[in-house]
Structures are given as C-alpha cells and as structure tokens.
Motif scaffolding. Structure first.
Motif, PDB file in Angstrom:
ATOM      1  N   ALA A 368      41.696 -30.136  28.483  1.00  9.09           N
ATOM      2  CA  ALA A 368      41.594 -28.407  29.060  1.00  9.09           C
ATOM      3  C   ALA A 368      42.637 -27.646  28.939  1.00  9.09           C
ATOM      4  N   VAL A 369      43.880 -27.824  28.986  1.00 10.75           N
ATOM      5  CA  VAL A 369      45.190 -26.599  29.134  1.00 10.75           C
ATOM      6  C   VAL A 369      45.302 -26.107  27.564  1.00 10.75           C
ATOM      7  N   THR A 370      44.776 -27.411  27.143  1.00 13.69           N
ATOM      8  CA  THR A 370      44.943 -27.337  25.354  1.00 13.69           C
ATOM      9  C   THR A 370      44.527 -25.951  25.441  1.00 13.69           C
ATOM     10  N   ALA A 371      42.713 -26.350  25.518  1.00  8.98           N
ATOM     11  CA  ALA A 371      42.334 -25.712  24.990  1.00  8.98           C
ATOM     12  C   ALA A 371      42.143 -24.320  25.453  1.00  8.98           C
ATOM     13  N   VAL A 372      42.123 -24.522  26.931  1.00  5.61           N
ATOM     14  CA  VAL A 372      42.584 -22.228  27.694  1.00  5.61           C
ATOM     15  C   VAL A 372      43.801 -22.221  26.806  1.00  5.61           C
ATOM     16  N   ASP A 373      45.185 -22.634  26.643  1.00 10.82           N
ATOM     17  CA  ASP A 373      45.872 -21.807  26.327  1.00 10.82           C
ATOM     18  C   ASP A 373      45.723 -21.430  24.603  1.00 10.82           C
ATOM     19  N   ARG A 374      44.873 -22.474  23.799  1.00 16.22           N
ATOM     20  CA  ARG A 374      44.736 -22.115  22.456  1.00 16.22           C
ATOM     21  C   ARG A 374      43.334 -20.490  22.493  1.00 16.22           C
ATOM     22  N   SER A 375      42.295 -20.326  23.218  1.00 12.72           N
ATOM     23  CA  SER A 375      41.659 -19.653  23.572  1.00 12.72           C
ATOM     24  C   SER A 375      42.456 -18.331  23.856  1.00 12.72           C
ATOM     25  N   ILE A 376      43.219 -18.346  25.102  1.00 18.04           N
ATOM     26  CA  ILE A 376      43.717 -17.350  24.978  1.00 18.04           C
ATOM     27  C   ILE A 376      45.002 -16.544  24.490  1.00 18.04           C
ATOM     28  N   GLU A 377      45.509 -17.179  23.447  1.00 19.78           N
ATOM     29  CA  GLU A 377      46.549 -16.734  22.441  1.00 19.78           C
ATOM     30  C   GLU A 377      45.263 -16.620  21.852  1.00 19.78           C
ATOM     31  N   LYS A 378      44.058 -16.556  20.998  1.00 21.26           N
ATOM     32  CA  LYS A 378      43.665 -16.461  20.414  1.00 21.26           C
ATOM     33  C   LYS A 378      42.831 -15.163  20.696  1.00 21.26           C
ATOM     34  N   ASN A 379      42.485 -14.257  21.816  1.00 23.69           N
ATOM     35  CA  ASN A 379      42.179 -13.625  22.172  1.00 23.69           C
ATOM     36  C   ASN A 379      43.582 -12.575  22.594  1.00 23.69           C
ATOM     37  N   ARG A 380      44.509 -12.731  22.700  1.00 20.16           N
ATOM     38  CA  ARG A 380      45.916 -12.243  23.044  1.00 20.16           C
ATOM     39  C   ARG A 380      45.814 -11.332  21.382  1.00 20.16           C
ATOM     40  N   LYS A 381      46.051 -11.854  20.091  1.00 13.29           N
ATOM     41  CA  LYS A 381      46.422 -11.922  18.895  1.00 13.29           C
ATOM     42  C   LYS A 381      45.255 -11.165  18.642  1.00 13.29           C
ATOM     43  N   SER A 382      43.201 -11.242  18.786  1.00 18.17           N
ATOM     44  CA  SER A 382      43.180 -10.399  17.996  1.00 18.17           C
ATOM     45  C   SER A 382      42.658  -8.887  18.743  1.00 18.17           C
ATOM     46  N   ILE A 383      43.598  -8.819  19.941  1.00 23.68           N
ATOM     47  CA  ILE A 383      44.045  -7.333  20.972  1.00 23.68           C
ATOM     48  C   ILE A 383      44.527  -6.436  20.545  1.00 23.68           C
ATOM     49  N   ARG A 384      46.055  -7.641  19.956  1.00 21.54           N
ATOM     50  CA  ARG A 384      47.256  -7.106  19.398  1.00 21.54           C
ATOM     51  C   ARG A 384      46.831  -6.595  17.291  1.00 21.54           C
ATOM     52  N   LYS A 385      46.035  -6.835  17.285  1.00 13.54           N
ATOM     53  CA  LYS A 385      45.805  -7.161  15.803  1.00 13.54           C
ATOM     54  C   LYS A 385      44.532  -5.435  16.129  1.00 13.54           C
ATOM     55  N   LEU A 404      38.717   1.779  19.977  1.00 14.47           N
ATOM     56  CA  LEU A 404      39.642   1.562  21.854  1.00 14.47           C
ATOM     57  C   LEU A 404      37.742   1.157  22.612  1.00 14.47           C
ATOM     58  N   HIS A 405      36.390   1.207  22.122  1.00  8.97           N
ATOM     59  CA  HIS A 405      35.987   0.647  22.199  1.00  8.97           C
ATOM     60  C   HIS A 405      35.978  -1.384  22.305  1.00  8.97           C
ATOM     61  N   THR A 406      35.974  -1.311  20.779  1.00  8.65           N
ATOM     62  CA  THR A 406      36.087  -3.154  19.997  1.00  8.65           C
ATOM     63  C   THR A 406      37.594  -3.143  21.320  1.00  8.65           C
ATOM     64  N   ILE A 407      39.167  -2.663  21.509  1.00 11.37           N
ATOM     65  CA  ILE A 407      39.865  -3.159  22.527  1.00 11.37           C
ATOM     66  C   ILE A 407      39.302  -3.650  23.247  1.00 11.37           C
ATOM     67  N   ARG A 408      38.878  -2.742  24.280  1.00 12.43           N
ATOM     68  CA  ARG A 408      38.041  -2.903  25.614  1.00 12.43           C
ATOM     69  C   ARG A 408      37.206  -4.455  25.141  1.00 12.43           C
ATOM     70  N   LYS A 409      35.756  -4.428  24.648  1.00 13.90           N
ATOM     71  CA  LYS A 409      35.438  -5.469  24.386  1.00 13.90           C
ATOM     72  C   LYS A 409      36.329  -6.855  24.571  1.00 13.90           C
ATOM     73  N   ARG A 410      37.220  -6.555  23.423  1.00 10.91           N
ATOM     74  CA  ARG A 410      37.892  -8.528  23.335  1.00 10.91           C
ATOM     75  C   ARG A 410      38.768  -8.651  24.466  1.00 10.91           C
ATOM     76  N   ALA A 411      39.496  -7.149  25.273  1.00 12.96           N
ATOM     77  CA  ALA A 411      40.507  -7.800  26.368  1.00 12.96           C
ATOM     78  C   ALA A 411      38.993  -8.014  27.517  1.00 12.96           C
TER      79      ALA A 411
END
Length: 498
Positions: A368-385, A404-411
């Motif tokens: 479960a922890v691995t799955a959460v880490d992967r999900s968080i990192e994926k979403n972080r990269k999406s925001i940075r992009k 800006l609205h897109t970034i908000r949704k990804r956050a």
C-alpha cells in the motif's frame, strides 16, 4: 402532527423479571420521584429484507400506548449512549398505515428502492418513574420493562425478557447523574444489555456495518477498498442533510463524490479499470449536479461578504445576490430529483458491490505504501509540468488564467492522493497534503476574485445603478483586486514546497 426530533441519552440493562429496582431518589441532583405509571406498549418494527436499517444501528417502528405513541426513527449520533430520535404522532391512524415519508427520507440512501416490511412485533409492559430535579423539573425517566417479542423474519422465533432503561430527559447531558445511575443500577442487579436495542434482540444477529480499517500489512487493494468504504459512508451520511439543504451538506457530499473519483484516478491499476469506468462516470455526473448547487451556494456567501462592510442600497443587494438565490433554489431541486432517481440508487448499489467484491487490477497486490508513493509522485510531476507550461504563457491572458485552473485541479488531485494514505497513519504524507491544500486554496481564492470582478464589471455596464451604488461597486472591485494579488503571491510561495 408535525415531526419532532430530539437526542435520546439512555442506559440499558438486562435484569431478572420481577427484580426489585433500587430507590433512585438517592442519585445526585434528584430530590423526588413521581408515582410509578404502567403502560402497555405494542410496536411493529420495519426494515428491508436485507435489514439495511438494523445493520446501520437504526430502528424504525410504529408504536401504540404510552405518552409518545406514533412513528419513531432512531439513528446513531456518534456519541456513546446517545441516539437521534425523530417522532411523528398519528392520532387514530390505522395500524397498517404506511410508513410516513418524513421517516423514509432520512434513511432512503440506505433503503433505496427496497421495500420496508414488518420485521418484528414487540409487546412491552412498561412501568415508568419520573425523577425530579431541585427546581421540580423532570431530569430523568426510569423504565422497568417486561418484553415479549416475535421476529417476523423467516425462521424467526418468540422470546421474553426483562430490562431496565434509564433516560435523561430533554436531551440532557448530566454525565454525573448518568454515571451515578449506571453504578447504582449495576450494583442493584442490572447486567450489561445483550443487545443495543429491543429490535436487535428480537431479530438476532444482523449484518452490522463496521467502520473500515486496515490490517498490519495492507496491500494496495486493501487501502483502495478501505478508502472507498470511508467515502461511501460519508456520501450516505450527508445524503439526508442535502435533502433538507443543511448548511455545508451539498459541499461535503460533493467532496465525497470527488474523493471516490480521485481513488480511481490516483490508483488506476489497483482496480480493474474496465469494471470501474462506468462507476467513475456516474460519480462525475452526481458531482456535477451537486456542483451547480454548491457553486451558487458559494457565490451567495461571497456576495454577502462583499457587501457586508458597504453601505449598499436594496437595489444593489438585489442585483448582486438575487439571481444567485434563484439559481441555488433551482439547483437544489435538481439535486433532490437526481437523488430520488433509480440511477442514483443504482450508483449506491454499485459502490456497495465494489466494496464487497472488488475487481482486482494488475497492481492490486503491491504494498500500500508503494502504491501511495507512486500516486503522489505522479501527481507532483503533473503539477510541475503544468507550471512549466504556465511560465511560457503571457501573464493574465485567458490561456494563462485557464492554466492556473488546471494547476488547481491537479493540486486537488494530489491532495486527495495524500488523503487516501490517512488509514496508513504515516506522518510523512502530511507535509505534502498541507502544501497541496495551500496551493489549491490560494488558486481557488484567486479564481473567486477573478470571477467576482468580471461580474462586477458586467453589472456596472448595465447602467442601471445609481451613482452611490456605482461607487460601492468600485470599492468592492478594488478590494477584490488586492485580494487576488495576495492569493497569487501565496500560490507562488506554496508552489515552492512541491
């Protein structure tokens, strides 16, 4: 008779039939007691064939006799020993009268399209003593019950027992009196009740809903199913509140929908996507319907806030808030219509089926922890992009505003991913959740000011307002401009933490 609701706080004990009760006048704060009164109470309890109400510690009955004859709906409150009781008197209504709609509405998210049927019949000989406080006011009621019960379920049986009930009156919270009564009644022969209610004892074991929790070494599937169950419970809990348009209820129910969808989006390979795609779309539709009501609700609050410190005329208040009030009323009616549809009940059924029998995806068995880490990192990269794309745009352009609205949704998606890890109890996710929430909030605040200024400009362009009102609009616009710049500055600081 109009429905009435109160909080019921009581103690319940099993006792041998005919056992003499103690003198309760020795309890703290009690100076007297009424002469005992005996009543004959006859009750029929209703539930679905699946016992959806009993499984959620809810009882619905029709009872004759005593001072509170009528229909009763009792629901948990989250407070030990306390239940919320909704009462509807029926006067001389026939014994086979239909269950009142006022009792069905609060539990329809549980019963859905399933028919309510009699599940038990109880006859109680009740002897009641009312205890008086120092001011002569009734503070508690003690009942000695002799109960005979017949289960009306297939294979149901007949049984008899005796019990004591001690109830604080008027939703009392006198914990000192309650604790003293519990000690006295236990020392006088009272035993811990074998069931939480008379109905539970009458029908025996039920498929009681338990709070979802994780084991010691959860898989990704364990975590996802637990999160779905938590948000399903939240969705069902807020359903009756939305039906009466209670404060913040639409918002919380919409959040439950979004959190459910975020689980599918954040952990797409943990469940079989082919089996969850339809569910995700139904949740999206429900969230959109609720969103119409929520958006107007928010705008009404914003408008009221904008006008609070201004000397606005009645005409300006009407222009700024009147339309939104009409929109909100219409949106709430649409939400209620959707929530009474077979489609909505089918959605709830599908969520329950998913929890009971989750379709595993290719990553169901990973940690479960691995799955959460992967999900968080994926979403972080999406925001940075998205932020990199924003940096290449012309500031304040329509495209820049939309980004800006897109970034908000990804956050928000990142925040929900970290929230999904809460059952794991890991502190390291809290910092990410805090940064994501700050990012989302600051961009939300900025978007509010942008929309408000646009509405103010459109209103000013109508040329229907007086000079003083136009001056007020200018003051409000200036404040919104400052608030928008402040929100953008806060966003830029929050972005550094991701």
């Amino acid at each position: 008779m109009a429905p009435s609701e109160q909080i019921e706080v009581e103690l319940k004990f099993d006792v041998d039939a005919g056992h003499t009760a103690p003198d309760l006048r020795i309890l703290p704060g009690v100076i007297g007691a009424s002469a005992p009164e005996t009543f004959q109470l006859d009750a029929t309890y209703f539930d679905t064939e699946n016992l959806d109400l009993a499984g959620n510690r809810i009882t619905m009955r029709r009872r004759t006799g005593g001072h509170d004859a009528g229909w009763h709906l009792k629901r948990p409150t989250g407070i030990a020993g306390a239940r919320r009781e909704l009462r509807i008197g029926f006067g001389d209504a026939p014994a086979d009268a239909d269950v009142p709609a006022e009792l069905i509405t609060p539990v329809i998210a549980l019963t859905r399209t399933r028919k309510l049927i009699p599940v038990a019949a109880l006859s109680t000989t009740r002897t009641v003593t009312t205890l008086m406080g120092a001011d002569g006011r009734p503070v508690a009621e003690f009942a000695e019950d002799l109960v005979s019960a017949q289960s009306m379920l297939p294979g149901g049986h007949y049984q008899e027992w005796a019990e004591w009930e001690f109830e604080l009156l008027d939703g009392g919270r006198d914990t000192r009196l309650l604790k003293a009564a519990e000690k006295l009644l236990r020392n006088s022969g009272g035993r811990t009740a074998s069931s939480a209610s008379k109905l539970a004892r009458a029908i025996g074991s039920t498929p009681t809903v338990v709070e979802p929790h994780l084991g010691r070494r959860p898989t990704a599937l364990d975590l996802v199913v637990t999160d779905i169950a938590i948000h399903r419970n939240s969705l069902v809990a807020y359903d009756p509140q939305v039906r009466i348009d209670a404060e913040d209820a639409v918002h919380q129910m919409r959040v439950a929908c979004r959190r459910l969808r975020s689980i599918f989006a954040g952990f797409p390979t943990v469940l079989d996507p082919a089996r969850t795609a339809h569910l995700n779309e139904e949740l999206k539709l429900l969230a959109r319907i609720l969103g119409d009501a929520r958006d107007s609700e928010v705008q009404i609050a914003i408008d009221q806030g904008l006008l609070r410190s201004e000397n606005a005329s009645a005409a300006l208040v009407a222009e700024l808030t009147g339309t939104e009030t009409t929109i909100h009323d219409r949106a709430i009616k649409a939400a209620h219509s959707a929530m009474n549809s077979a489609r909505y009940f089918a959605l709830l059924d599908s969520i329950d089926e998913l929890i009971a029998s989750p379709p595993p995806g290719p990553d169901a068995d990973i940690d479960a922890v691995t799955a959460v880490d992967r999900s968080i990192e994926k979403n972080r990269k999406s925001i940075r992009k998205a932020q990199k794309t924003l940096a290449a745009m012309t500031e304040r352009s329509p495209e820049w505003e939309e980004q800006l609205h897109t970034i908000r949704k990804r956050a928000k998606r990142l925040r929900y991913s970290t929230d999904a890890a809460e059952p794991l109890g890991r502190k390291r996710y809290k910092a990410v959740a805090k940064a994501a929430k700050r990012l989302q909030s600051s961009l939300g605040d900025y978007n509010d000011t942008r929309i408000n200024r646009q509405r103010l400009g459109e209103l000013a362009a109508t040329n229907t307002l007086s000079g003083p009102d136009m001056f007020v609009l200018g003051r409000i616009d200036a404040r919104q401009e400052v608030d928008g710049e402040r929100a953008l500055a806060d966003y830029r600081k929050a972005a550094k933490d991701l």
